[in-house]
Enzyme design. Sequence first.
Site, PDB file in Angstrom:
ATOM      1  N   ASN A 133      -6.393   8.737   8.243  1.00  0.00           N
ATOM      2  CA  ASN A 133      -6.809   8.637   6.845  1.00  0.00           C
ATOM      3  C   ASN A 133      -5.619   8.337   5.951  1.00  0.00           C
ATOM      4  O   ASN A 133      -4.477   8.723   6.224  1.00  0.00           O
ATOM      5  CB  ASN A 133      -7.521   9.914   6.393  1.00  0.00           C
ATOM      6  CG  ASN A 133      -6.578  11.081   6.253  1.00  0.00           C
ATOM      7  OD1 ASN A 133      -5.991  11.300   5.187  1.00  0.00           O
ATOM      8  ND2 ASN A 133      -6.385  11.827   7.317  1.00  0.00           N
ATOM      9  N   CYS A 173       8.103   0.849   2.531  1.00  0.00           N
ATOM     10  CA  CYS A 173       7.463   2.119   2.834  1.00  0.00           C
ATOM     11  C   CYS A 173       5.967   1.849   2.997  1.00  0.00           C
ATOM     12  O   CYS A 173       5.518   0.728   2.794  1.00  0.00           O
ATOM     13  CB  CYS A 173       7.737   3.157   1.752  1.00  0.00           C
ATOM     14  SG  CYS A 173       6.668   3.053   0.301  1.00  0.00           S
ATOM     15  N   CYS A 188     -26.052   0.507 -10.456  1.00  0.00           N
ATOM     16  CA  CYS A 188     -27.360  -0.148 -10.586  1.00  0.00           C
ATOM     17  C   CYS A 188     -27.818  -0.771  -9.277  1.00  0.00           C
ATOM     18  O   CYS A 188     -29.010  -0.889  -9.027  1.00  0.00           O
ATOM     19  CB  CYS A 188     -27.351  -1.183 -11.722  1.00  0.00           C
ATOM     20  SG  CYS A 188     -25.888  -2.188 -11.761  1.00  0.00           S
ATOM     21  N   CYS A 456       8.606   4.120  -3.571  1.00  0.00           N
ATOM     22  CA  CYS A 456       9.975   4.220  -3.055  1.00  0.00           C
ATOM     23  C   CYS A 456      11.029   3.553  -3.942  1.00  0.00           C
ATOM     24  O   CYS A 456      12.208   3.614  -3.638  1.00  0.00           O
ATOM     25  CB  CYS A 456      10.060   3.702  -1.624  1.00  0.00           C
ATOM     26  SG  CYS A 456       9.949   1.921  -1.459  1.00  0.00           S
TER      27      CYS A 456
END
Lengths: 658, 351
Positions: A133, A173, A188, A456
Amino acid sequence: MRCYLDESYTIFSTIYANLIGLRKELADSLSSCRVLVVGAGGIGCELLKNLVLTGFKNIEVIDLDTIDVSNLNRQFLFQKKHVGKSKAQVAKESVLRFCPSANITAYHDSIMNPDYNVEFFRNFQLVMNALDNRAARNHVNRMCLAADIPLIESGTAGYLGQVTVIKKGQTECYECQPKPTQKTFPGCTIRNTPSEPIHCIVWAKYLFNQLFGEEDADQEVSPDTADPEVAWNPADAAARATASNKDGDIKRVSTKEWARSTGYDPVKLFNKVQLFKDDIMYLLTMDKLWKKRKAPLPLDWTEIHQLESSQEEAFGTGLKDQQVLGVQGYAQLFHRSVETLRSQLIEKGEGAELVWDKDDPPAMDFVTAAANLRMNVFSMNMKSRFDVKSMAGNIIPAIATTNAVIAGLIVLEALKTLNSDFDQCRTIFLNKQPNPRKKLLVPCALDPPNPNCYVCASKPEVTVKLNVHKTIVQALQDKILKEKFGMVAPDVQIEDGKGTILISSEEGETEANNNKFLSDFGIRNGSRLQADDFLQDYTLLVNLIHSEELEKDVEFEVVGDAPDKAPAPSVPEEGKNIANGNKDSAQPSTSSKAAAEDDDVLIVDSDEEPSSSTMEASPESSNRKRKHHDADTDATASKRKRLDQQPADDDEDIIALD
Amino acid sequence: LALALSRPRGEDNIISEEEAAQYDRQIRLWGLDAQKRLRGSRVLLVGLRGLGAEVAKNLILAGVKGLTLLDHEQVTEESRRAQFLIPVDADGQNQAQASLERAQLLNPMVEVKVDTDAVESKLDDFFFRFDAVCLTRCSKDLMVRVDQLCASRNIKVFCGDVYGYHGYMFSDLGQEHHYVEEKPKVVKGSNEANDGPEAKKRKVDPNETTMVKKTISFCSLKEALEVDWTNEKAKSSLKRTPADYFLLQVLLKFRTDKGRDPQPDSFAEDSQLLLQIRDDVLETMGLSSELLPNTFVSYCFSEMAPVCAVVGGVLGQEIVKALSQRDAPHRNFFFFDGLKGSGVVDYFGSK
């Protein structure tokens, strides 16, 4: 190419015979260095095995998850008898059985726990991610930058995979390149004009939450009268919009209250919403919507059961779940699952809420039934439970071999890293088929850091466009700083000359601010906020641009971001869409992949909806307000522990430079 | 828990609940049909060192019907440390036998068997009882013999080895290998009046797919290793030819001549011999020694565990593809260079 065997070469004939390719100093450093493996799942199991066989001695592994039967096709350190136990713990035990001299420490915990601070990370010479994740990846990225420790990042999905090396100051990074965000659907589309099965599935998950779970204003299921398409002119739409806000959805009671008032009568639910009759008939009155689209056909409970039942034969040779039932079948499934869920709710007592879980059969049945009935209403071909589960649960198909290859590549990069041979390190893509230059594994040079990276760069800065009169402090914290910018515990002060504190990471300190609008604090166009995450040692300067012209359903925009990509496949490697990302979202994460025209492959976050054995936090989505969970309140140690989980993201296109 | 090994032989079309749950994530990738074919397949795996153990793991997890582990060698400290199936107290036992218990535990639904004979001693019909054969650590002659006798019977043949940082796999799926590929369904565009240039394009529906049948042919290992480099066409393709192909030829010759692979214990002597063999082999082929620079010697001793993982992963997946008859197989070599991180698929042999 440097020769690893020079005059000082010493031949290892006894203990490390298979380290013959390594210079003595490197071989020695393997046995003394300490490495951290984040994740003990598909990649993690393979990686631990490779590390000890290669000669690494001191390994720490962390995973918050427990073992599920669906892991067993690839997470080979686990057996059936281990289902329910801690992955990190069992992985350690299994490895010790074939390498008892290895020194392994296992943590059944979330890497985002503040215990794992910069000092913790500094204990290691190398960190290797084996995650699924984005939130955790972002976090580890920052911790490794803060500690200045090299990080090897990787990911797999199906037949594809990728490995790369991150070293502060030398390479990009993990957050240097903006990544396409999770695909979400406008309200909608979900509420009024679904055109694909996925819209119906998302709707069904919203419905589950509205009826049985935590209600969320961003997960409305009833017809949306503020749909811009409905009205002829903008004034009309605005009038309707105000009307619905004021009355709380035009004089309708909340879905849950209404359901409770009928005792969760499945037939009444069926005929109402919900579903399938009254609300559809209401939609039909919004005739503008149906000028160019096929109009929905309402279903009536009694009518369905009067139809000749087209019962399926014995399902033949397919999986039971792969059957597609008829309308009666799904109506009955709807009925049964509502009754079961109703009992579950009653059992839990007053004020109880259920949490949707793809591995909880009635919850999955409910979504399957509701989604399919809606598909039928909107003239779509219905889907089997198997397919619905894939989409609703964001399941990423996974096999052992892809993880085995990637984990092998990780260790090879690790050896170079420990030698500080960063110029030899590569990003390597694993394709399903060789590219036109015959490459199945494609190594590419690493890119230098992005000087404008908002993580970074030396003084990271971003510009965010939002409406200061409509954005509340809570949304700034949850949706912008945490979800978008990956902070875990932000502290925010306004650069107003007074250093006014807007958000404090200390629980309760700034709670009073949460529901106030930013403008209440004097924030306006051009204001600057300083956001800090002390755990990540990360400071971000946020420039605010006030705008009243954001699109519907869009709360903020990051200026200068790459636009959300949904790359069209020219030669898709697989016909299916790979669902990925977004662990807990009601919204799906379908994406189409960019073709592997030459060397593009996608690193994937494979975020499943967790099973009931692991799930603690409530479902979250990028579209709704996030619940803040304090890890300390997780009482049951055997369950999954987590801090705020952020929805993971989509595929990223990466161009090989080789 | 009644099922597993008491299933009837032959075509049984029903997937049990247990299998459906365990194989869920791979069924979602390659489909139920493919899983059923895997489930009806028997595989012979020769050689249980680093690469063999990886292939064994991958095939057992995939859910083949049966896997026979064949190895006549005994466990030594070196061989034990090279793989993860052999227990720490197994020195002196037969390598395949020592690997059996852990291999079986990877997936109780697969019939894992052991054979401790030397593969050279096996008669022809021994191989006929398998659907696929995977040879590791075998001599060139043995591999050529087994390939010849199997391919004609539609038994899929695979070879693979790891030498230090390098590894390869070869496959011979026969003259006519049939498989299916899943392709997105092409749907006709809608009849909207103002489509413009879009109207001409065929619309691809991302949600619907169709299975396309294909056939492909493979040449024998003998042909693949005996490419004639003296003709002009071959010479012109040299630039694009991976040096690993020639490295493989050298290492196979070494194995034939010495009856073993290069050993760290005899590094000095072996590296000399390797250079000599390189010169001989390339000269016989009419090629320059420069095709394989001296440095190769440093990187081809012993089996590097991560290289075994990579090659074992690719090889394992090729076996799965061939048995399940799904997706285009790599044709016919895969070479992995662990120093560069490059993996190439290339074809050698008659077209």
